[in-house]
Scaffold this motif. Structure first.
Motif, PDB file in Angstrom:
ATOM      1  N   GLN A   1       0.871  -1.255   0.012  1.00 41.55           N
ATOM      2  CA  GLN A   1       0.082  -0.015  -0.014  1.00 41.55           C
ATOM      3  C   GLN A   1       0.754   1.214  -0.019  1.00 41.55           C
ATOM      4  OE1 GLN A   1      -3.176   0.062   2.628  1.00 41.55           O
ATOM      5  NE2 GLN A   1      -3.105   2.260   3.035  1.00 41.55           N
ATOM      6  N   VAL A   2       1.666   1.421   0.828  1.00 47.29           N
ATOM      7  CA  VAL A   2       2.851   2.420   1.062  1.00 47.29           C
ATOM      8  C   VAL A   2       3.946   2.208   0.338  1.00 47.29           C
ATOM      9  CG1 VAL A   2       4.256   3.891   2.476  1.00 47.29           C
ATOM     10  CG2 VAL A   2       1.989   2.753   3.414  1.00 47.29           C
ATOM     11  N   GLU A   3       4.010   3.001  -0.719  1.00 45.87           N
ATOM     12  CA  GLU A   3       4.944   3.054  -1.839  1.00 45.87           C
ATOM     13  C   GLU A   3       6.637   3.740  -1.635  1.00 45.87           C
ATOM     14  OE1 GLU A   3       2.378   4.201  -5.294  1.00 45.87           O
ATOM     15  OE2 GLU A   3       3.476   2.467  -6.181  1.00 45.87           O
ATOM     16  N   LEU A   4       6.367   4.600  -0.581  1.00 44.09           N
ATOM     17  CA  LEU A   4       7.575   5.303  -0.167  1.00 44.09           C
ATOM     18  C   LEU A   4       7.805   5.242   1.283  1.00 44.09           C
ATOM     19  CD1 LEU A   4       7.593   8.362  -2.862  1.00 44.09           C
ATOM     20  CD2 LEU A   4       8.995   6.147  -3.017  1.00 44.09           C
ATOM     21  N   VAL A   5       8.748   4.858   1.841  1.00 40.90           N
ATOM     22  CA  VAL A   5       8.844   4.938   3.363  1.00 40.90           C
ATOM     23  C   VAL A   5      10.316   5.706   3.606  1.00 40.90           C
ATOM     24  CG1 VAL A   5       8.920   3.523   5.394  1.00 40.90           C
ATOM     25  CG2 VAL A   5       7.630   2.533   3.586  1.00 40.90           C
ATOM     26  N   GLU A   6      10.172   6.648   4.442  1.00 44.14           N
ATOM     27  CA  GLU A   6      11.156   7.551   4.779  1.00 44.14           C
ATOM     28  C   GLU A   6      11.719   6.852   6.005  1.00 44.14           C
ATOM     29  OE1 GLU A   6       9.966  11.560   2.419  1.00 44.14           O
ATOM     30  OE2 GLU A   6       8.640  10.729   3.933  1.00 44.14           O
ATOM     31  N   SER A   7      13.363   7.347   6.234  1.00 42.45           N
ATOM     32  CA  SER A   7      13.729   7.366   7.632  1.00 42.45           C
ATOM     33  C   SER A   7      14.868   8.283   7.523  1.00 42.45           C
ATOM     34  CB  SER A   7      14.135   5.731   7.897  1.00 42.45           C
ATOM     35  OG  SER A   7      15.014   5.405   6.990  1.00 42.45           O
ATOM     36  N   GLY A   8      15.553   8.496   8.596  1.00 43.20           N
ATOM     37  CA  GLY A   8      16.680   9.099   8.989  1.00 43.20           C
ATOM     38  C   GLY A   8      16.840  10.587   9.393  1.00 43.20           C
ATOM     39  N   ARG A  26       9.488  -1.745  -5.614  1.00 48.00           N
ATOM     40  CA  ARG A  26      10.222  -1.966  -6.827  1.00 48.00           C
ATOM     41  C   ARG A  26       9.483  -1.248  -8.165  1.00 48.00           C
ATOM     42  NH1 ARG A  26       9.951  -6.248 -10.232  1.00 48.00           N
ATOM     43  NH2 ARG A  26       8.728  -7.298  -8.724  1.00 48.00           N
ATOM     44  N   ARG A  27       8.171  -1.707  -8.210  1.00 50.04           N
ATOM     45  CA  ARG A  27       7.525  -1.081  -9.487  1.00 50.04           C
ATOM     46  C   ARG A  27       7.526   0.333  -9.540  1.00 50.04           C
ATOM     47  NH1 ARG A  27       3.432  -2.117  -5.714  1.00 50.04           N
ATOM     48  NH2 ARG A  27       1.846  -0.627  -5.247  1.00 50.04           N
ATOM     49  N   LEU A  28       7.637   1.027  -8.431  1.00 52.64           N
ATOM     50  CA  LEU A  28       7.588   2.647  -8.783  1.00 52.64           C
ATOM     51  C   LEU A  28       9.109   3.021  -8.919  1.00 52.64           C
ATOM     52  CD1 LEU A  28       6.164   5.509  -8.256  1.00 52.64           C
ATOM     53  CD2 LEU A  28       6.759   5.254  -5.817  1.00 52.64           C
ATOM     54  N   PHE A  29      10.100   2.527  -7.953  1.00 50.46           N
ATOM     55  CA  PHE A  29      11.432   2.782  -8.157  1.00 50.46           C
ATOM     56  C   PHE A  29      12.191   2.646  -9.380  1.00 50.46           C
ATOM     57  CE2 PHE A  29      16.141   2.350  -7.201  1.00 50.46           C
ATOM     58  CZ  PHE A  29      16.336   3.704  -6.484  1.00 50.46           C
ATOM     59  N   THR A  30      11.899   1.687 -10.234  1.00 55.04           N
ATOM     60  CA  THR A  30      12.603   1.294 -11.321  1.00 55.04           C
ATOM     61  C   THR A  30      12.103   2.125 -12.492  1.00 55.04           C
ATOM     62  OG1 THR A  30      11.233  -0.427 -11.819  1.00 55.04           O
ATOM     63  CG2 THR A  30      13.036  -1.090 -10.700  1.00 55.04           C
ATOM     64  N   ILE A  31      11.061   2.707 -12.544  1.00 57.54           N
ATOM     65  CA  ILE A  31      10.613   3.552 -13.637  1.00 57.54           C
ATOM     66  C   ILE A  31      10.577   5.121 -13.124  1.00 57.54           C
ATOM     67  CG2 ILE A  31       9.442   1.531 -14.592  1.00 57.54           C
ATOM     68  CD1 ILE A  31       6.686   3.007 -13.606  1.00 57.54           C
ATOM     69  N   SER A  32      10.590   5.398 -12.115  1.00 59.27           N
ATOM     70  CA  SER A  32      10.292   6.726 -11.706  1.00 59.27           C
ATOM     71  C   SER A  32      11.448   7.769 -11.292  1.00 59.27           C
ATOM     72  CB  SER A  32       9.525   6.787 -10.513  1.00 59.27           C
ATOM     73  OG  SER A  32       8.134   6.153 -10.858  1.00 59.27           O
ATOM     74  N   ASP A  72      20.065   3.484  -4.689  1.00 60.04           N
ATOM     75  CA  ASP A  72      20.520   2.310  -4.884  1.00 60.04           C
ATOM     76  C   ASP A  72      19.538   1.239  -5.495  1.00 60.04           C
ATOM     77  OD1 ASP A  72      21.348  -0.363  -4.362  1.00 60.04           O
ATOM     78  OD2 ASP A  72      22.334   0.097  -2.596  1.00 60.04           O
ATOM     79  N   ASN A  73      19.887   0.946  -6.638  1.00 60.00           N
ATOM     80  CA  ASN A  73      18.832   0.391  -7.734  1.00 60.00           C
ATOM     81  C   ASN A  73      18.698  -1.064  -7.087  1.00 60.00           C
ATOM     82  OD1 ASN A  73      18.491   2.501  -9.325  1.00 60.00           O
ATOM     83  ND2 ASN A  73      20.504   2.054 -10.562  1.00 60.00           N
ATOM     84  N   ALA A  74      19.693  -1.649  -6.322  1.00 61.69           N
ATOM     85  CA  ALA A  74      19.523  -3.016  -6.023  1.00 61.69           C
ATOM     86  C   ALA A  74      18.673  -3.123  -4.758  1.00 61.69           C
ATOM     87  CB  ALA A  74      21.028  -3.622  -5.544  1.00 61.69           C
ATOM     88  N   LYS A  75      18.679  -2.005  -3.986  1.00 63.07           N
ATOM     89  CA  LYS A  75      17.793  -1.889  -2.644  1.00 63.07           C
ATOM     90  C   LYS A  75      16.548  -1.240  -2.818  1.00 63.07           C
ATOM     91  CE  LYS A  75      21.769  -2.377   0.378  1.00 63.07           C
ATOM     92  NZ  LYS A  75      21.418  -3.781   0.880  1.00 63.07           N
ATOM     93  N   ASN A  76      16.286  -0.524  -3.977  1.00 63.79           N
ATOM     94  CA  ASN A  76      15.162   0.360  -4.447  1.00 63.79           C
ATOM     95  C   ASN A  76      15.058   1.254  -3.220  1.00 63.79           C
ATOM     96  OD1 ASN A  76      14.405  -1.317  -6.419  1.00 63.79           O
ATOM     97  ND2 ASN A  76      13.385  -2.788  -5.264  1.00 63.79           N
ATOM     98  N   THR A  77      16.127   2.025  -3.019  1.00 60.61           N
ATOM     99  CA  THR A  77      16.233   3.087  -2.015  1.00 60.61           C
ATOM    100  C   THR A  77      16.998   4.219  -2.426  1.00 60.61           C
ATOM    101  OG1 THR A  77      16.328   1.306  -0.436  1.00 60.61           O
ATOM    102  CG2 THR A  77      17.178   3.405   0.313  1.00 60.61           C
TER     103      THR A  77
END
Length: 122
Positions: A1-8, A26-32, A72-77
């Motif tokens: 449900q939540v597509e972006l989760v922030e921390s730090g 992943r579906r959001l990170f890879t194309i946006s 970091d594309n491997a971590k979708n972060t």
């Protein structure tokens, strides 16, 4: 449900550093293309830095020479490394993704994280 989760976010003294993280689906990170914005109460939301899916980065004037955005594309972060912080950097920082249109007729979809507070003390 939540597509972006922030921390730090948190409290840091003037001159210090902080790294913000944004875990994306992943579906959001890879194309946006993605970005960090910040907002102070009573002011408009401000673009801090943005980055494309091919790692081309751009910075707002306030961030140039101090902040680094990278993904970091491997971590979708998505990350924002913040250095030489000053009290003027105090704001709620938001992770953002701009989902591309799926057709000529459709538009971009703006996706926002919940925001994380950064407070820089004098």
């Amino acid at each position: 449900q939540v597509e972006l989760v922030e921390s730090g976010g948190g409290l840091v003294q003037s001159g210090g550093s902080l790294r913000l993280s944004c875990a994306a689906s992943r579906r959001l990170f890879t194309i946006s293309p993605m970005a960090w914005y910040r907002q102070v109460p009573g002011k408009e939301r401000e673009l801090v830095a943005s980055i494309t899916t091919s790692d081309s980065a751009n910075y707002g004037d306030s961030a140039k020479g101090r902040f680094i955005i990278y993904r970091d594309n491997a971590k979708n972060t998505l990350y924002l490394e913040m250095n030489s912080l000053n009290p003027e950097d105090t704001a709620v920082y938001y992770c953002h993704a701009r989902r591309p249109p799926v057709s000529i007729e459709s538009g971009y979809v703006e996706v926002w994280g919940q925001g994380t507070l950064v407070t820089v003390s004098s």
